[in-house]
Enzyme design. Structure first.
Site, short mmCIF file in Angstrom:
data_model
loop_
_atom_site.label_atom_id
_atom_site.label_comp_id
_atom_site.label_asym_id
_atom_site.label_seq_id
_atom_site.Cartn_x
_atom_site.Cartn_y
_atom_site.Cartn_z
N GLU A 276 0.82 -1.21 0.00
CA GLU A 276 0.00 0.00 0.00
C GLU A 276 0.86 1.26 0.00
O GLU A 276 0.55 2.25 -0.67
CB GLU A 276 -0.92 0.02 1.23
CG GLU A 276 -2.02 -1.02 1.21
CD GLU A 276 -3.05 -0.72 0.14
OE1 GLU A 276 -2.72 -0.80 -1.06
OE2 GLU A 276 -4.21 -0.44 0.49
N THR B 261 -5.29 6.94 -5.39
CA THR B 261 -5.34 7.14 -3.94
C THR B 261 -4.35 8.23 -3.51
O THR B 261 -4.68 9.08 -2.67
CB THR B 261 -5.03 5.82 -3.19
OG1 THR B 261 -6.00 4.86 -3.57
CG2 THR B 261 -5.08 6.01 -1.69
N1 HSE Z 1 -8.25 4.77 3.58
C1 HSE Z 1 -7.73 4.95 2.27
C2 HSE Z 1 -8.13 6.33 1.79
C3 HSE Z 1 -8.28 3.91 1.38
O1 HSE Z 1 -9.29 6.69 1.96
O2 HSE Z 1 -7.30 7.04 1.24
C4 HSE Z 1 -7.76 3.97 -0.03
O3 HSE Z 1 -8.45 3.02 -0.80
#
Ligand code: HSE
Length: 306
Positions: free
Chosen positions: A128, A181
């Site tokens: 990630e 993201t």
């Molecule tokens: N929690 C993360 C965000 C998830 O909202 O940026 C990304 O899929």
């Protein structure tokens, strides 16, 4: 010949309304599939048929995640992976998490399970980090463990599997526009007022309590994100129509899936879920944006050998 296995790693809906970077759930009918085998070559090879994602293991999230597990064990182990991408990158349905979680789960199986599933979360988080610059666990935790998870703490990492009602149904719509993201994190406000924080943590606690007691009204009232959604929703065409339409058709509530552009609704009735899915699809048709709708219960297993 070395043993070869195939892994299913579910897609996920993260944040789930008010729980930015801490809440997530696994979906049943969508996820990456990864064929994996150990090799004598001491290097990781990755093949991703039909995808232009990087195959270099230092740049690919699955390669980065697998390497971090090998580094922890201090071994120089070769690994071959063929990743069948079923979760579209940049969809907000945990695409990078699915590949990262599947890679570390499969590698752990091939190495005869030196780690528990819970311990694998730390390695999948490295994937990630490679994808978004931030090692968040709200997608990789439910993809690995299944169910509905809470990241109570990042330091130290403390993942809690939450109780939730069996009847809960997720309707997710993925409009075919890409939101990265990393970009979608950058636009968020860094400072929030105490008043806003009070409302948000009230909603997180309300949602967790509503899930545990199957109090659908409480789940609906708590599915409200006052901090992240107002900013990110600007990146999603038709967001306000999707939200009002979901509620009009009987959904408990509706918000952005992960960092978007997918949007999800929670329902407790199959017919309502179908109606919400159709309404979502119609809204994107009117906007001439192609979309896919997924209707799913919560996946209990997480990553598994198939
Ligand atoms: N929690 C993360 C965000 C998830 O909202 O940026 C990304 O899929």
């Amino acid at each position: 010949m070395d043993k070869s296995i195939k892994i299913f790693a579910p897609a996920t809906v993260a944040n789930v309304g008010p729980g930015y970077d801490v809440l997530g759930l696994a979906l049943e009918n969508i996820g990456d599939e990864i064929e994996m085998s150990l090799s004598d070559s001491k290097s990781i090879t990755i093949d991703i048929p039909g995808s232009d994602l990087p195959a270099d293991p230092k740049l690919n999230v699955a390669g980065v995640a697998a390497q971090s597990l090998l580094d922890k064990l201090g071994i120089d182990q070769g690994l071959n992976m063929t990743i069948h991408k079923k979760v579209a990158p940049g969809s907000g349905l945990g695409s990078s998490a699915s590949s990262s979680a599947g890679a570390v789960f499969g590698l752990n199986e091939l190495l005869e399970k030196p780690f528990t599933k819970n311990e694998l979360v730390q390695f999948a988080m490295e994937g990630e980090k490679a994808a978004s610059g931030v090692s968040h666990a709200d997608n990789v935790a439910p993809s690995l463990l299944g169910g509905f998870t809470l990241v109570r703490s990042y330091e130290p990492l403390d993942i809690i599997s939450l109780a939730y009602p069996e009847e809960l149904i997720i309707v997710a719509v993925h409009p075919h526009i890409e939101v990265k993201t990393a970009d979608s994190k950058k636009i968020l406000r860094r400072d929030i007022s105490l008043g806003l924080a009070v409302k948000q943590w009230g909603n997180v606690a309300g949602l967790v309590s509503g899930l545990a007691s199957a109090d659908y009204s409480l789940i609906g009232r708590s599915l409200e994100d006052l901090i992240v959604e107002p900013t990110r929703s600007m990146l999603i065409p038709g967001f306000e129509s999707l939200k009002s339409s979901a509620v009009k058709h009987g959904a408990l509530g509706c918000s952005i899936s992960g960092s978007g552009p997918s949007v999800f609704a929670l329902c407790n009735n199959q017919q309502v879920a179908r109606n919400v899915g159709e309404a979502f699809s119609n809204i994107f048709d009117e906007l001439t944006i192609d979309s896919n709708v997924y209707i799913s219960k919560i996946n209990k297993e997480g990553c598994e050998v198939i």
